[in-house]
Design an enzyme around this catalytic site. Structure first.
Site: not given
Length: 393
Positions: A181, A224, A260, A289, A291
């Site tokens: 990030e 990432n 996300h 990651e 979800d």
């Protein structure tokens, strides 16, 4: 993983084809039997469904916000959780246990206990590990963020941390999120809130990759980030940076999108196109990651329509990865709502994973499993020179 063209729709499973009556789509119909809990059958698991060479992973709950919840450490104390974790997945990522504030709580002290346990668990269960993360603006310990260090001291601290942590797990971690990030949503480097970039300049990112590579030459080293699923200002910034670093022979091996997502927003339909341009640079790609959170009032359950939309998002993310030649790693950020980070950080949203609190499989689980099975069948038919159509080789 070779690019795949899907000829069936994974959502056409028994879980979604049956009428859904009221409440949660994962719950039993009123008066009917409770749906079967998590299956123990070896052939009925995500890792068994995946094509050869494709890893399906999850985050290992622990550390971070879990320390503030009214339950003991999930990975250590929840036996059923550990059983499902070992059965279902071929890759694991420490959710918080390798972040700076957890693994390096004091300048001269490391806490490797939980990270060691996860790596050993993975070894016993024939799983690979994704290390997360080495250079980040968040979840840094107070001694680091509030310390009065010179630039030379900060540089030495980062180099020593990367060398120590990566070196400890040399040969036992498949991929590392080296720089996490580092851009904002406008594609600008985080020159204010990232202590490393603010104090040491952008060149420290390349140094972090070099140090990690020296500590473990076999590990794949990744950028990432979130909100980089589409072609946009943020992913453009990574694309330009990667091209520049690769030209300088910096050991950058991969680019990963976190995933996300929320059903309140549209799906990033250009995911595969975005990943392909990084693949064309010679990088591996990954979803790390995933979800999919939903807007659900407190005390309520998701509607069948919400769970169907969630399942579609999971399916489309997986298909996007499978369509790209170098995307061989797909990780969901936790697999049970029991330990999800989402309700803690997103008020009014939740139910973001593929299983309920009691490990009952949701439609999203079946969407992932059946998409993996379809891809494996396509792969097998291709290898044997057969034409696959509508589920038959």
């Amino acid at each position: 993983m070779r690019p795949l063209r899907f000829t069936t729709v994974a959502l056409a499973t028994a879980a979604l084809a049956l009428p859904l009556l009221g409440g949660s789509a994962s719950a039993a119909a009123p008066g009917g039997p409770k749906p079967p809990p998590h299956s123990h059958a070896s052939h009925d698991r995500l890792r068994a469904a995946a094509p050869e060479g494709f890893v399906i992973g999850t985050a290992v709950a622990g550390g971070g916000h879990h320390l503030e919840q009214d339950y003991p450490d999930p990975f250590t104390h929840d036996n059923e959780y550990r059983k499902v974790l070992g059965r279902e997945f071929s890759s694991v990522s420490p959710e918080n246990q390798m972040k700076w504030d957890y693994i390096h709580p004091e300048r001269d002290r490391y806490d490797f206990g939980q990270a060691d346990a996860i790596v050993e668990f993975a070894r016993r269960n024939h799983q690979v590990v994704r290390g997360h993360t080495l250079l980040w603006h968040s979840q840094n310990p107070a001694w680091l963020e509030q310390g009065d260090f010179t630039k030379a001291e900060l540089r030495d601290i980062l180099r020593e941390h990367i060398t120590t942590v990566v070196g400890r797990y040399r040969g036992r971690i498949q991929q590392w999120d080296v720089a996490n990030e580092i851009f904002d949503d406008q594609g600008n480097l985080r020159t204010q809130d990232n202590i490393w970039i603010r104090e040491l300049g952008p060149g420290i990112v390349a140094d972090a990759f070099r140090w990690a590579h020296k500590a473990d030459p076999k590990a794949k080293l990744f950028f990432n980030d979130f909100n980089v699923e589409s072609v946009n200002a943020k992913s453009d910034a990574y694309y330009a940076l990667v091209k520049d670093l690769r030209a300088q022979r910096v050991p950058v091996h991969g680019f990963s999108v976190q995933g996300h997502l929320s059903t309140r927003y549209g799906f990033p339909g250009d995911l595969a196109d975005n990943l392909r341009r990084f693949d064309a640079l010679g990088l591996e790609t990954a979803v790390t990651e995933l979800d999919v959170r939903m807007d659900v009032p407190e005390g309520s359950l998701p509607t069948p329509a919400q769970e169907k939309q969630q399942a579609e998002y999971y399916q489309r993310m997986l298909e996007g990865c499978l369509e790209v030649d170098g995307c061989n790693s797909f990780t969901i950020w936790g697999f049970t709502d029991k330990y999800s980070w989402v309700p803690v950080f997103f008020q009014g949203e939740g139910f973001a994973t593929v299983m309920t609190d009691d490990f009952t499989r949701k439609p999203a689980y079946y969407a992932v499993r059946d998409t993996l099975k379809e891809a494996a069948l396509e792969d097998d038919c291709r290898k044997h020179g057969k034409h696959h159509k509508h589920g038959k080789g």
